[in-house]
Each structure stands twice: as structure tokens, then as C-alpha cells.
Write an enzyme that holds these catalytic residues in place. Structure first.
Site, PDB file in Angstrom:
ATOM      1  N   TYR A 152      24.677  54.757  63.770  1.00 31.64           N
ATOM      2  CA  TYR A 152      25.375  56.022  63.788  1.00 31.64           C
ATOM      3  C   TYR A 152      26.371  56.085  64.909  1.00 31.64           C
ATOM      4  O   TYR A 152      27.390  56.504  65.063  1.00 31.64           O
ATOM      5  CB  TYR A 152      24.502  57.222  63.993  1.00 31.64           C
TER       6      TYR A 152
ATOM      7  N   ARG B 202      16.208  37.445  52.729  1.00 33.54           N
ATOM      8  CA  ARG B 202      17.275  37.506  53.588  1.00 33.54           C
ATOM      9  C   ARG B 202      16.979  36.410  54.676  1.00 33.54           C
ATOM     10  O   ARG B 202      16.095  36.062  54.927  1.00 33.54           O
ATOM     11  CB  ARG B 202      17.449  38.825  54.222  1.00 33.54           C
ATOM     12  N   ARG B 203      18.013  36.406  55.573  1.00 32.54           N
ATOM     13  CA  ARG B 203      18.008  35.612  56.779  1.00 32.54           C
ATOM     14  C   ARG B 203      17.307  34.058  56.290  1.00 32.54           C
ATOM     15  O   ARG B 203      16.649  33.428  57.198  1.00 32.54           O
ATOM     16  CB  ARG B 203      17.043  36.088  57.681  1.00 32.54           C
TER      17      ARG B 203
ATOM     18  N   HIS C 131      22.926  46.117  51.455  1.00 29.33           N
ATOM     19  CA  HIS C 131      22.930  47.798  51.770  1.00 29.33           C
ATOM     20  C   HIS C 131      23.758  47.819  52.979  1.00 29.33           C
ATOM     21  O   HIS C 131      24.910  48.556  53.138  1.00 29.33           O
ATOM     22  CB  HIS C 131      21.484  48.201  51.994  1.00 29.33           C
ATOM     23  N   PHE C 132      23.529  46.883  54.059  1.00 24.23           N
ATOM     24  CA  PHE C 132      24.300  47.267  55.236  1.00 24.23           C
ATOM     25  C   PHE C 132      25.761  46.612  55.212  1.00 24.23           C
ATOM     26  O   PHE C 132      26.596  47.307  56.054  1.00 24.23           O
ATOM     27  CB  PHE C 132      23.813  47.047  56.604  1.00 24.23           C
ATOM     28  N   HIS C 133      25.924  45.811  54.360  1.00 20.17           N
ATOM     29  CA  HIS C 133      27.544  45.498  54.146  1.00 20.17           C
ATOM     30  C   HIS C 133      28.341  46.633  53.586  1.00 20.17           C
ATOM     31  O   HIS C 133      29.450  46.484  53.784  1.00 20.17           O
ATOM     32  CB  HIS C 133      27.656  44.020  53.244  1.00 20.17           C
TER      33      HIS C 133
ATOM     34  N   HIS D 280      18.053  51.959  64.931  1.00 15.19           N
ATOM     35  CA  HIS D 280      18.820  52.828  63.752  1.00 15.19           C
ATOM     36  C   HIS D 280      19.905  53.827  64.415  1.00 15.19           C
ATOM     37  O   HIS D 280      20.913  53.836  63.584  1.00 15.19           O
ATOM     38  CB  HIS D 280      17.759  53.737  62.990  1.00 15.19           C
TER      39      HIS D 280
END
Lengths: 558, 191
Positions: free
Chosen positions: A232, A442-443, A379-381, A228
Site C-alpha cells: 500500500y 516460484r523463485r 498476481h503481483f506483476h 503487506h
């Protein structure tokens, strides 16, 4: 005189890092395009479904680990050099960390691409999280370890510069550009402890056959200790750009120096002890520890909300300097015809959307609804894929001219690029979120099943698949535009002593209003370490008590 | 020349303004519209739709037709039935293959000559096989197995198979059966 003229040695290092970053971006981006068409069944002619997982690993590693890391090191070389007004202390040391990272990334990339070579024994289709039971060729792990060691050396290089600067400026406050870079690296040092132990202590011996059995829970836990905080590590350099440069691009000044420092300190303290929110579905970790991680994760909203305020306030200041009036009409006065500004601003807007879907992911019980579905890549895109990647691309239009001494070419294409990215990503990510709510995994190379149909809340699966494919195609076009503009500008841009206006004005509320305690590196680093120990020592002790080092032991309580 | 420059600059400024306007409408306006439509539809479904599942696909008559899986009997109404001993899709990084093993459950009877005619795949493609199996020639074997290469990611949904069956008197003839296949296990192999 631009950066190249003032600091030629640093400019050379920064450029080298950016070249590697952009090559990784090109290859990883192409893989993403193939994936978008393959998993939606729009076109499966590039590679077969077994090879999909190699592409997926390549996409994740090249973009989320290599492109980001090398761009960040290039950006920070620029930032540290400029703010401390000194070239790197020892160019041999500086070039060593760069080449160490390059050797590492080459090893890792070769092992990944080996999966596309028929009958090759060199494979690494382990996805970007690379934890067991998936196993890669040993060179994959060794390469990653070298990249991390190289990045540690890069951080040491910048602390070296800072210490030398401090000797000449014993009473000065840390310049804000240096402050942000140094605190980002402090967070990096804290969070890479976990993944280093995992890779060097567990995965390399296992991949070499020295250890025949491995229990996935501990490697996963050590990975997510890092996993995680690494987001950042990507995000803080984007914040670096939004705080330090975006106000200037908007025509104004940073709203508050103190708020900026507080935000970076909060990220140093809070980024790492939240890793269990990636393990809500893992057995072997008590729900109480997961709940603690959830609480600390939700606290992480605070520095991002503060950033939202500060950055928007800074932009508003810039817009009003340009004649903007009214409650919202000032938005129209922002420089929407400048590619660097547009990319950073749209990246910030998209990050807000990503933050909302992140709140779903962080909330332990609601997370179950979307766990392992394509909602998560949706989300992470938005976050790393746009907030970080689009910011990096946009700021390149402002940075690369300073490093090359050449003006930007094809400015119209550069202007179209961030708008195209925003459109493509909205299409793709929107459909990914909706498909995730329907349970699409996913994946997975082929998430279409015989005798079973997904039930979307509204619309049809076919519509969502096409939306993903079209969005992915538009993103690829945007990426091609970016690479074209940067390559053309780098090689053939008009030479100039001042290719861009690189002056950065002082903040509205300057360092004179910032409490000195915010510069106390030792205090904040100690607090970060204490919180990490609190978050991880008890769960890992519980794992040890439960027999994680005793293969074949009965489950406890038995 | 000098007089042209301000005009050219003005013209460039206007085209740039027009381009920005188009980019904002397309690049920002369309995304905002998509998100608003998504929000509207989500609210609509949650608040205004009735309790029935709004998007349940209607099941077709297919579900009333028997689908064959491992253990099922082919030619059950004939005198020489065959049992599906094994049916799967074998997948590797390089290729997909369909594997089928059939068994004669009554070893006191001769093994019927079998012909695998064709496979209809999920994509609608037809894989023409036309291969005969005279498994009596192998001595006393009660089962045979074969594999056929598949297009990547495409699995069979219907098997067309013929086998020799006695008809009236001493004559025998090939009887074809259209076998609708159930869920075929897909197994990955590193080979």
C-alpha cells in the site's frame, strides 16, 4: 510558469529522486528480462542458475524497494511543495535524507551484485523478502536500514512543511494532495516498525555473528507485519495520481474530495494488521489469528472498490466534458492518444484483474492451491508491476516536463509504451497464473524436472513458457521506450515556460462537503495503532509462550 | 506555406488517429482476447470435460526400462559386477558437476578395469569422456570416484560405461552397458 520556476529547490530534490528511481528501474528491469528467459528455458546464456537467485534478489529489491521508494519521495516532494505552496523548510535536512537513502541503497545494491562476482564473499541472494534462514552480508541489512531511516526523515520533512503551513492557515482544511501524502507516510511509519525491529534487532546481529542461531518465525512475522502494508505504500502514490491527476488528464475533475480522504484513512487503518495472510502456511501461528487476518484483508477490498467507483466516475465526467455520450460510448471520448492518460487508465484496468487474483491469495483455504507457485508473481506483476509501475511511468510524462522545464520528446514512442506494457504484462501474467495452477513453483531457476511433467488445466507447458518469455520481452521493449523518451526529454527536450498544462481543477464535490473529522490525524493514527496491537500482540505473545526465545526448548504443547 | 499548415495538421491528426486505433487493437484487443480465451477454456474444462484427466501426458515405454539409482548393480549378469555407491549432481554458483562412485562388491575378485565412455544429457547433448580407471594400481581399494563438469542445469540421463569382463577361456574384453539413470539427487554447495 511551471513547477521548476516556482519552486526550483524542490524541483532539484524531486529530480534527484527520480534519477535514482529510473536507474534502479533500468537495472531491475534488465534482470527481470533475463529471468523471464532463463526460467522458461528459452535462453540461459546470460547467467547460470546459481546466479539466478542474485538476479531475482536484485530484481525484487531494485524495483519493489528502491524504484518505488525513490519515485514516491520524488512525487511527494512535488505534491507537498505544490499543494502547500512552500519550498522545503530546510534544504540541508532535505538533502540529508536523500543522500542517506542513496548511501543505503548503494550498500544494498553492491552486496546483491557481489553475487555475480566469482569467489566474492559479499553476497545477498536472499530474495526481496530477505528473511532467515537465508543470510546476506551485513552491509545488505545496514543499507536497507539506512533507506528506511531516510524515508522516515523524508516524511518528517513533509510533516514539518505541513506544520509550518498550518501556523499560517489555522482553520483551513488540509489540501488534498498534502492529505494523501501525509496519510501515506503515517501508514509507512506504522508499518516500518516491524521490519526495523527485524533488521536492526535480529538480522544485523545475526549477520555479524553476534548471534549464532535464529528462529525464522519471528523475523518472518515482523517482516510480514511490514510486507503487506508496503504494497500500500506503493499503491497509495498510484492512487494519489489516479485521484489527483488522472481526472484532469481525462479532461474533468475529481468526483469527490470526501471519498478520497475516506479511502486513504481506510488504508492507514487496515493496511498493517493483515500481515498473517502471507503466513497461512507458517507453523507456529494459530489458525484463529490467521482467520482474523483473512477477515481484515477482505475488508481491504472496500477502499479499492471505492477507488474504482470514484476514479471511473471522474474519468466519465472528463469524457462527457469532451462530448462523450451514452452508457459506454463515452469511453471512446477519453484521450487515448495521450501517453500519461493511457498509462494511468490501463494501469487501473490491470489493477482490477490483480485484485481478483488477490482475493484468491487472501482466502486462507484457496491460498493453499497457489501457495509458493508462480501464480503469486503473476498476481503481483499486475498490482505493483503494472498498477504502480505503469502509473509511475505514465505520470512521469506529465511530471518530468514540469521539473525540467522541457517538453516531452518522441511523443509517438511515449504513446506506444503503455500499450506495449499492457500487452506484454497480460501475456506474461496470464501464463504465470495458469502455470501456477498447474503447480509450477516460484523463485526457482529451473522449474523443469526429470521424470515429472506438470499438468496444465488446458494448453501445454511449452506454450505457457513461451508466453512468459514473449511477454517479458515485450515488457523490456516497453521499458526501453520509456527510458529513451524520458532521458531524451530530460536532456534535450524543447525548453518552455509551460511545457505541460499543469493546472489541476477543484473536485466536483469539494472540501466544503467533506466532514472535518476526516482531517483528524491523531484520531485515525490512534485507531491504526490499536488495530495493529490487536492483530499482533496476541500472536507474538503466543510465540513467546511457545518458546521462541528458548532455543532447544521442547515444542509446546509437549 | 500558410495554406500547407492546416493540411499538415489534418494529415498528422489522421495518422495519429490511425496509430491510436492500431495501438488499441493490438495493445488492448489482444489482451482482452487472451483473457476471454482463458476464461472460455477454464469453463470448458471445468464443466464440459469428462472425469478423465484432460491433459495427462501419456507415459512412454521408458517407464518399463530399468532406471539405475544409488545402490543398483551394473553388469549384474556379468562375473565382475559394480555397485553404484554414490551418484549425484553437485551444484554451486559457478558450475555443475556429475559425481559417480562405483564399488566392487566382491573384494576377493580383482577390480575390473572400467572405462566411462560418455554421458547423454537431458538436453540431448553427448558428453564424451573416454576415461579409463585401472583402480588395481591403487592397491587394495574397492571403490573409486570421479566427477565431470556439466553444462549448467543439464543433468545426465544415460551413462555409457564399459568394464573388463572375462569371456570364454582366459580372455577378457570390454563389455559396454547403456545405463539409464533414475532421478539423480542434486546437491548445492557454497564452494
Amino acid at each position: 510558469m511551471t513547477f521548476l520556476n516556482r519552486y526550483p529547490k524542490a524541483a532539484k530534490v524531486a529530480k534527484a529522486n527520480f534519477i535514482v528511481a529510473f536507474i534502479a528501474l533500468a537495472i531491475g528491469g534488465f534482470f527481470g528480462f533475463v529471468q523471464a528467459l532463463h526460467r522458461t528455458d528459452v535462453f540461459r546464456g546470460f547467467f547460470n542458475s546459481g546466479e539466478y537467485y542474485t538476479l531475482l534478489t536484485g530484481h525484487g529489491v531494485l524495483l519493489a524497494l528502491i524504484f518505488t521508494t525513490f519515485f514516491i519521495t520524488g512525487l511527494f516532494v512535488w505534491g507537498i511543495t505544490r499543494s502547500l505552496d512552500r519550498e522545503p523548510e530546510n534544504m540541508t535536512f532535505t538533502w540529508s535524507w536523500f543522500w542517506l537513502m542513496v548511501i543505503g541503497l548503494t550498500m544494498t545494491t553492491v552486496t546483491i551484485l557481489g553475487g555475480l562476482v566469482p569467489d566474492s564473499s559479499i553476497r545477498a541472494a536472499v530474495l526481496y523478502t530477505f528473511y532467515p534462514p537465508l543470510q546476506a552480508h551485513p552491509a545488505f541489512y545496514i543499507g536497507l536500514a539506512l533507506v528506511i531511516v531516510g524515508s522516515w526523515m523524508a516524511g518528517a520533512d513533509w510533516f514539518w512543511s505541513y506544520n509550518k503551513w498550518r501556523q499560517n492557515h489555522p482553520y483551513d482544511r488540509i489540501p488534498i494532495l498534502a492529505f494523501m501524502a501525509l496519510f501515506t507516510m503515517l501508514m509507512w511509519y506504522v508499518c516500518t516498525i516491524g521490519v526495523s525491529i527485524e533488521v536492526v534487532g535480529l538480522l544485523i546481529p545475526w549477520s555479524l555473528g553476534w548471534v549464532t542461531e535464529i528462529e525464522p518465525l519471528l523475523p518472518r512475522t515482523l517482516f510480514w507485519y511490514f510486507g503487506h502494508a508496503v504494497v500500500y505504500f506503493w499503491l497509495l502514490p498510484a492512487y494519489y495520481v489516479w485521484y489527483a491527476i488522472l481526472p484532469k488528464l481525462s479532461g474533468g475533475r475529481l468526483f469527490s474530495d470526501a471519498m478520497t480522504r475516506i479511502v486513504f484513512i481506510m488504508f492507514l487503518i487496515l493496511s498493517t494488521p493483515v500481515g498473517y495472510h502471507h503466513q497461512y502456511a507458517d507453523p507456529g501461528i494459530s489458525v484463529g489469528f490467521k482467520f482474523y487476518a483473512m477477515a481484515t484483508t477482505l475488508l481491504l477490498l472496500l477502499p479499492s472498490l471505492m477507488t474504482l467507483f470514484t476514479v471511473v466516475a471522474s474519468m466519465e465526467h472528463g469524457a462527457r466534458q469532451r462530448g462523450g455520450k451514452g452508457y459506454l460510448k463515452w469511453i471512446g471520448k477519453l484521450p487515448w492518444d495521450r501517453p500519461a492518460f493511457v498509462g494511468c487508465a490501463l494501469a487501473g484496468v490491470m489493477f482490477a484483474a490483480g485484485g481478483f487474483s488477490g482475493m484468491i491469495n487472501a482466502s486462507m483455504n484457496i491460498n493453499v492451491l497457489i501457495h509458493n507457485t508462480i501464480w503469486v508473481p503473476g498476481h503481483f506483476h499486475l498490482t505493483v508491476g503494472t498498477a504502480v509501475a505503469l502509473t509511475f511511468m505514465a505520470i512521469s510524462y506529465w511530471l518530468i516536463p514540469q521539473l525540467t522545464g522541457r517538453k516531452l520528446k518522441f511523443k509517438t514512442l511515449a504513446l506506444i509504451q503503455p500499450y506495449a506494457w499492457f500487452l506484454g504484462m497480460t501475456l506474461m501474467s496470464n501464463a504465470m497464473h495458469r502455470a501456477g495452477l498447474a503447480g509450477v513453483p516460484r523463485r526457482t531457476a529451473e522449474p523443469q524436472y526429470s521424470g515429472f511433467d506438470f499438468e496444465p488445466i488446458f494448453g501445454t507447458m511449452a506454450e505457457m513458457q513461451w508466453q512468459i518469455a514473449i511477454g517479458g520481452t515485450i515488457l523490456t521493449i516497453s521499458l526501453v521506450l520509456f527510458l529513451w523518451v524520458i532521458t531524451a526529454s530530460w536532456l534535450a527536450g524543447e525548453k518552455s515556460e509551460q511545457p505541460v498544462d499543469d493546472y489541476i481543477p477543484e473536485p466536483l464535490s469539494g472540501v466544503e462537503h467533506t466532514p472535518k473529522i476526516l482531517d483528524n490525524i491523531k484520531l485515525w493514527l490512534s485507531l491504526a495503532i490499536i488495530l495493529v496491537l490487536l492483530a499482533y500482540s496476541f500472536p507474538i505473545w503466543e510465540m513467546v509462550q511457545d518458546g521462541i526465545f528458548s532455543p532447544g526448548a521442547l515444542p509446546r504443547p509437549s | 506555406m500558410q495554406a500547407d499548415n492546416p493540411d499538415k495538421e489534418e494529415s498528422d491528426r489522421k495518422s495519429r488517429k490511425k496509430l491510436v486505433r492500431i495501438l488499441i487493437i493490438v495493445g488492448i484487443g489482444i489482451p482482452v482476447l487472451i483473457e476471454l480465451m482463458t476464461l472460455f477454456n477454464l469453463i470448458n474444462v471445468q464443466i464440459f470435460e469428462n472425469d478423465e484427466e484432460p491433459n495427462r501426458q501419456s507415459w512412454t515405454a521408458d517407464t518399463e526400462v530399468q532406471k539405475f539409482v544409488e545402490g543398483d548393480t551394473l553388469f549384474a549378469d556379468q562375473s565382475r559386477p559394480l555397485v553404484i555407491d554414490m551418484i549425484k549432481a553437485r551444484v554451486s554458483a559457478q558450475e555443475w558437476r556429475f559425481a559417480l562412485q562405483l564399488t566392487n562388491p566382491d573384494t576377493s575378485q580383482l577390480n575390473p578395469e572400467v572405462r566411462i565412455d560418455s554421458l547423454e544429457l537431458q538436453s540431448g547433448k553427448i558428453l564424451d569422456i573416454q576415461k579409463k580407471y585401472d583402480w588395481n594400481a591403487d592397491g587394495k581399494v574397492s571403490s573409486f570416484m570421479d566427477e565431470w563438469k556439466l553444462p549448467s542445469g543439464d543433468i545426465p540421463v544415460i551413462l555409457y560405461i564399459s568394464s573388463e569382463q572375462p569371456v570364454s577361456g582366459d580372455s577378457i574384453q570390454f563389455v559396454q552397458q547403456e545405463v539409464r539413470l533414475g532421478n539423480i539427487p542434486v546437491r548445492y554447495s557454497r564452494d
